[in-house]
Design a protein around this motif. Structure first.
Motif, PDB file in Angstrom:
ATOM      1  N   ILE A  67       0.996  -1.197  -0.083  1.00  0.00           N
ATOM      2  CA  ILE A  67      -0.049  -0.161   0.060  1.00  0.00           C
ATOM      3  C   ILE A  67       0.867   1.409   0.053  1.00  0.00           C
ATOM      4  O   ILE A  67       1.845   1.250   0.516  1.00  0.00           O
ATOM      5  CB  ILE A  67      -0.862   0.063   1.137  1.00  0.00           C
ATOM      6  N   ALA A  68       0.345   2.129  -0.775  1.00  0.00           N
ATOM      7  CA  ALA A  68       1.275   3.502  -0.715  1.00  0.00           C
ATOM      8  C   ALA A  68       1.665   3.936   0.676  1.00  0.00           C
ATOM      9  O   ALA A  68       0.890   4.153   1.451  1.00  0.00           O
ATOM     10  CB  ALA A  68       0.777   4.401  -1.417  1.00  0.00           C
ATOM     11  N   ASP A 127      -2.979   6.354 -16.249  1.00  0.00           N
ATOM     12  CA  ASP A 127      -1.685   6.918 -15.916  1.00  0.00           C
ATOM     13  C   ASP A 127      -1.650   7.594 -14.589  1.00  0.00           C
ATOM     14  O   ASP A 127      -2.572   8.084 -14.136  1.00  0.00           O
ATOM     15  CB  ASP A 127      -1.098   7.977 -16.943  1.00  0.00           C
ATOM     16  N   GLY A 128      -0.408   7.686 -13.959  1.00  0.00           N
ATOM     17  CA  GLY A 128      -0.510   8.483 -12.558  1.00  0.00           C
ATOM     18  C   GLY A 128      -0.220  10.074 -12.899  1.00  0.00           C
ATOM     19  O   GLY A 128      -1.174  10.847 -12.706  1.00  0.00           O
ATOM     20  N   VAL A 177      -1.008   9.010  -5.573  1.00  0.00           N
ATOM     21  CA  VAL A 177      -1.717   8.821  -6.674  1.00  0.00           C
ATOM     22  C   VAL A 177      -1.978   7.336  -7.243  1.00  0.00           C
ATOM     23  O   VAL A 177      -1.266   6.536  -7.083  1.00  0.00           O
ATOM     24  CB  VAL A 177      -0.938   9.246  -8.042  1.00  0.00           C
ATOM     25  N   ARG A 178      -3.324   7.332  -7.181  1.00  0.00           N
ATOM     26  CA  ARG A 178      -4.001   5.883  -7.240  1.00  0.00           C
ATOM     27  C   ARG A 178      -4.941   5.411  -8.395  1.00  0.00           C
ATOM     28  O   ARG A 178      -5.725   6.571  -8.328  1.00  0.00           O
ATOM     29  CB  ARG A 178      -4.497   5.417  -5.776  1.00  0.00           C
ATOM     30  N   ASN A 179      -4.950   4.448  -8.871  1.00  0.00           N
ATOM     31  CA  ASN A 179      -5.749   4.019  -9.842  1.00  0.00           C
ATOM     32  C   ASN A 179      -6.208   2.445  -9.409  1.00  0.00           C
ATOM     33  O   ASN A 179      -5.007   1.881  -9.207  1.00  0.00           O
ATOM     34  CB  ASN A 179      -5.715   4.212 -11.066  1.00  0.00           C
ATOM     35  N   SER A 188       4.159   8.861  -4.023  1.00  0.00           N
ATOM     36  CA  SER A 188       3.857   7.552  -4.202  1.00  0.00           C
ATOM     37  C   SER A 188       2.640   7.347  -5.366  1.00  0.00           C
ATOM     38  O   SER A 188       1.618   8.022  -5.307  1.00  0.00           O
ATOM     39  CB  SER A 188       3.386   6.669  -2.961  1.00  0.00           C
ATOM     40  N   PHE A 189       2.843   6.075  -5.893  1.00  0.00           N
ATOM     41  CA  PHE A 189       2.052   5.922  -7.144  1.00  0.00           C
ATOM     42  C   PHE A 189       1.726   4.308  -7.137  1.00  0.00           C
ATOM     43  O   PHE A 189       2.501   3.602  -7.175  1.00  0.00           O
ATOM     44  CB  PHE A 189       2.800   6.336  -8.558  1.00  0.00           C
ATOM     45  N   ASP A 190       0.270   4.134  -7.358  1.00  0.00           N
ATOM     46  CA  ASP A 190      -0.180   2.661  -7.673  1.00  0.00           C
ATOM     47  C   ASP A 190      -1.391   2.910  -8.538  1.00  0.00           C
ATOM     48  O   ASP A 190      -2.522   3.159  -8.409  1.00  0.00           O
ATOM     49  CB  ASP A 190      -0.660   2.351  -6.281  1.00  0.00           C
TER      50      ASP A 190
END
Length: 565
Positions: A13-14, A288-289, A278-280, A304-306
């Motif tokens: 997790i971020a 995209d992030g 930034v999450r999707n 952080s990106f996920d």
């Protein structure tokens, strides 16, 4: 809403102006970088990024009839609060704790949208709230619905705070059956929408499905406003669209669940993005992030990106439109970021037709991305990518390549191994020929990866002047270098399951120093154009190095030397 199983979740997790006086005095944890840290050891002339200067004035949405119940429409409350501050010269809009349902929010100059901890901005699924605007997506101009957060021709704008901004992207996106379990697929289909004839794709509406059909027959980017409006549901907006603006700050919020890209900053300058999450969903199509698209002077750090597609993306327009725009993305520092799921961790391209230069990417961790460091382009793009430095990147659980240069992206050209080795596949060079050159990579550690590295140029335009040093790869496959000129690899360890640890094809001027392989591993040199390929090894006691030359390789094209310190 699709429930994601534990196996489908990311590997982890971020982890967990502002107003000018706050910008300069905000406390930072020991792990975070300060602004001064960012400018240290930058290998190019980097202008100081100018932060937003926003008046010390604030209003609350509650003052304008806002209701944080998750049901009431707050579109007008946001607009009224922003307009009230604009009339006074700007300030901060406070979004207090609660669930704020709203249509698009249009930022204006000198406005800070401050989303407090516990506040959730949830964008409405009512398409009627999103007017059509002429904008840009994937490097091309087009009519699309207005983004949930939208700004154009502004200066001094900010989105701050520790709240959450949710784009309701699950109501906009198609979903492929292959990315879900059977139970998830049944649940999704039962929720409504439309399924394709082959039962492989779910669409949120008939309009979306029709738009998909038209996009396969017509160039929907060329549609006029009336034509685009008829397939509005298909033309998903990016969630945050900031265009032609100066002095932008994103600091603190979580940006999640976007219809298409999450954050798109276009033809703008003086940009700072820090301390964001930034999450999707991992299956989110085009999720995209952040995309920096013809952006000048930017700092991206402590994020952080996920996400469902590429995470940190550098772009500058696509094909002829990008070349005519002629605005490179340049002077960018990206440090101290974490990427979990994503198609690529740090990505340049593929829409890079306006050029990319002076980029420093360092101190990153990639956990479970499909590809780590990714450069992608193809014939037809044109544009020059140059002066890129990548350093201090740790990766684990990378499905594809830890390092990837692919100048055949999107399979615009199919090249057989026979043609590749004989170099019969070269095409004429013109303005549509892309160039990747002057790129330095160092201090890489990649564990449990599919391929250590791929360096793939074009036969008519070699990937050129690339260095990689101090790297460790524990991978299934080793390193492949094809159609490259002037490449230097030093202090590289490759522990690949496949014994062929390094493949070199049509490479000119390659210096490989202190390459360490597992026992029984070997190197293969191929291609009629391979020349001046030099191996220098200074491992104590080593008297031979396992290099195999294919029959087409010229005599004396490859040399092996042993030296001691």
């Amino acid at each position: 809403m699709i429930k994601v199983t534990i196996k489908q979740q990311s590997a982890a997790i971020a982890q967990g102006l502002l107003l000018v006086f706050l910008l300069l005095n905000r406390p930072l944890s020991a792990q975070e970088l300060t602004l001064d840290d960012l400018y240290q050891d930058v290998p190019f002339v980097m202008p100081k990024v100018v932060l937003p200067s926003i008046p010390v004035r604030q209003v609350s949405l509650l003052q304008f009839g806002g209701v944080a119940d998750g049901v009431s429409d707050n579109t007008q409350a946001f607009a009224d609060a922003i307009q009230a501050l604009v009339k006074q010269g700007g300030g901060r809009v406070i979004v207090p704790r609660g669930i704020w349902l709203t249509g698009p929010i249009q930022l204006q100059s000198n406005i800070d949208l401050h989303v407090e901890h516990g506040a959730l901005i949830k964008f409405s699924v009512d398409r009627n709230l999103y007017p059509m605007v002429h904008t840009n997506f994937e490097g091309r101009a087009s009519w699309r619905p207005m983004s949930p957060i939208y700004a154009k021709n502004t200066q001094n704008i900010a989105i701050t705070g520790k709240g959450i901004i949710d784009g309701s992207g699950d109501s906009w996106r198609l979903v492929k059956k292959s990315k879900l379990t059977e139970d998830q697929w049944r649940e999704l289909v039962a929720s409504g929408g439309v399924v394709s004839e082959d039962n492989k794709t779910w669409y949120p509406s008939l309009e979306f499905k029709e738009g998909t059909r038209q996009s396969r027959v017509y160039d929907t980017f060329k549609y006029n406003q009336q034509q685009a409006t008829k397939i509005k549901d298909f033309l998903r907006p990016v969630m945050v669209s900031l265009v032609d603006s100066d002095k932008i700050l994103l600091d603190g919020p979580t940006f999640q669940n976007s219809p298409a890209w999450n954050i798109h900053i276009l033809t703008s300058q003086n940009v700072v993005v820090r301390n964001t999450q930034v999450r999707n969903p991992w299956y989110g199509q085009n999720g995209d992030g952040i995309d920096l698209d013809s952006v000048k002077n930017a700092l991206i750090y402590n994020n952080s990106f996920d996400v469902g597609d590429d995470a940190i993306c550098i772009k500058s327009g696509k094909d002829e439109e990008g070349r005519l725009r002629a605005m490179p993305t340049e002077n960018i520092i990206i440090k101290n970021n974490v990427v979990y799921h994503g198609h690529g961790g740090f990505v340049v391209g593929s829409e890079m037709s306006g050029g990319v230069k002076n980029i420093l990417f360092s101190k990153a961790t990639f956990i479970g991305t499909d590809i780590g460091i990714r450069f992608k382009t193809t014939r037809g793009r044109g544009g020059i990518v140059e002066n890129i430095w990548v350093s201090d990147v740790d990766m684990v659980g990378i499905k594809g390549a830890a390092v990837s240069f692919n100048m055949y992206y999107a399979f615009n050209t199919t090249v057989t191994k026979k043609d590749r080795n004989s170099n019969k596949s070269a095409e004429p060079v013109d303005e549509t020929t892309p160039q990747l050159k002057d790129i330095a990579i160092s201090n890489i550690r990649a564990i449990d990866v599919g391929t250590a590295a791929l360096f793939q140029g074009l036969p008519e335009m070699k990937l050129s002047n690339v260095t990689m040093e101090n790297a460790y790869f524990a991978s299934q496959k080793g390193i492949s270098i094809v159609d490259v000129q002037d490449i230097s690899l030093s202090n590289i360890e490759v522990h690949s399951v496949h014994d062929e640890a390094l493949e070199i094809v049509n490479v000119k001027h390659a210096n490989l120093t202190n390459l360490q392989l597992k026992p029984k591993a070997f190197v293969v040199v191929k291609g009629q154009e391979s020349d001046k390929v030099s191996f220098v090894n200074n491992q104590a006691g080593l008297t031979e190095f396992p290099v195999k030359n294919s029959p087409e390789v010229k005599p004396n094209a490859v040399s092996v030397k042993f030296t001691d310190f």
